[in-house]
Design a protein around this motif. Structure first.
Motif, PDB file in Angstrom:
ATOM      1  N   THR A  64      -4.388   6.860  -2.850  1.00  0.00           N
ATOM      2  CA  THR A  64      -3.940   5.637  -2.182  1.00  0.00           C
ATOM      3  C   THR A  64      -3.851   4.503  -3.196  1.00  0.00           C
ATOM      4  O   THR A  64      -4.548   4.510  -4.221  1.00  0.00           O
ATOM      5  CB  THR A  64      -4.897   5.238  -1.051  1.00  0.00           C
ATOM      6  N   THR A  69      -6.499  -0.677   4.904  1.00  0.00           N
ATOM      7  CA  THR A  69      -6.735   0.729   4.602  1.00  0.00           C
ATOM      8  C   THR A  69      -5.566   1.552   5.098  1.00  0.00           C
ATOM      9  O   THR A  69      -5.196   1.470   6.274  1.00  0.00           O
ATOM     10  CB  THR A  69      -8.019   1.236   5.261  1.00  0.00           C
ATOM     11  N   LYS A  73      -6.295  -5.576  -1.061  1.00  0.00           N
ATOM     12  CA  LYS A  73      -7.374  -4.656  -1.431  1.00  0.00           C
ATOM     13  C   LYS A  73      -8.693  -5.112  -0.815  1.00  0.00           C
ATOM     14  O   LYS A  73      -9.056  -6.285  -0.864  1.00  0.00           O
ATOM     15  CB  LYS A  73      -7.485  -4.590  -2.950  1.00  0.00           C
ATOM     16  N   SER A 125       0.834  -1.190   0.000  1.00  0.00           N
ATOM     17  CA  SER A 125       0.000   0.000   0.000  1.00  0.00           C
ATOM     18  C   SER A 125       0.872   1.244   0.000  1.00  0.00           C
ATOM     19  O   SER A 125       2.036   1.210   0.403  1.00  0.00           O
ATOM     20  CB  SER A 125      -0.928   0.018   1.217  1.00  0.00           C
ATOM     21  N   TYR A 132      -3.167   0.065  -3.510  1.00  0.00           N
ATOM     22  CA  TYR A 132      -3.169  -1.203  -2.788  1.00  0.00           C
ATOM     23  C   TYR A 132      -2.801  -2.350  -3.724  1.00  0.00           C
ATOM     24  O   TYR A 132      -3.202  -2.363  -4.895  1.00  0.00           O
ATOM     25  CB  TYR A 132      -4.557  -1.493  -2.213  1.00  0.00           C
ATOM     26  N   LEU A 153      -1.773   1.863   8.920  1.00  0.00           N
ATOM     27  CA  LEU A 153      -2.262   0.787   8.060  1.00  0.00           C
ATOM     28  C   LEU A 153      -3.221  -0.046   8.897  1.00  0.00           C
ATOM     29  O   LEU A 153      -2.785  -0.785   9.794  1.00  0.00           O
ATOM     30  CB  LEU A 153      -1.125  -0.081   7.524  1.00  0.00           C
TER      31      LEU A 153
END
Length: 125
Positions: free
Chosen positions: A57, A68, A64, A48, A59, A80
């Protein structure tokens, strides 16, 4: 100038952890921050990235929808959030800083200018 990743630990499958990447000696909002992980016997994997202002952002497909990334520049920290964790998420997790992120290479370790020490994450019942 230092980055420090923290928040790792042992979690059961399906559980959650929140990692932090704290900066000291410099202002984090000048940098894009990437999270990487490396499991034993495997290459370091970019999972990420967030740009310096937090508006973009990225991923890896492997995380994914479960992980987040976010940042609080006032606290000089990037986070994270890891949910619905799986045994294959077990690895040492690292954060890294990039002064001039090329978005197409956000996943590439050599894109980043400097790294923090890792934090171990273990997903096991």
């Amino acid at each position: 100038v230092q980055l420090q990743a923290s928040g790792g630990g042992l979690v059961q499958p399906g559980g959650s952890l929140k990692l932090s990447c704290a900066a000291s000696g410099f202002t984090l909002d000048d940098y894009a921050i990437g999270w990487f992980r490396q499991a034993p016997g495997k290459e370091r994997e970019g999972i990420s990235c967030i740009n310096n202002r937090g508006g973009l952002t990225y991923y890896a497909d492997s995380v994914k929808g479960r992980f987040t990334i976010s940042r609080d520049n006032a606290k000089n920290t990037v986070y994270l959030q890891m949910n619905n964790m799986k045994p294959e998420d077990t690895a040492v997790y690292y954060c890294a800083a990039d002064t001039n992120l090329q978005p197409v290479r956000w996943w590439w370790a050599f894109e980043y200018d400097f790294w923090g020490q890792g934090t171990q994450v273990t997903v096991s019942s």
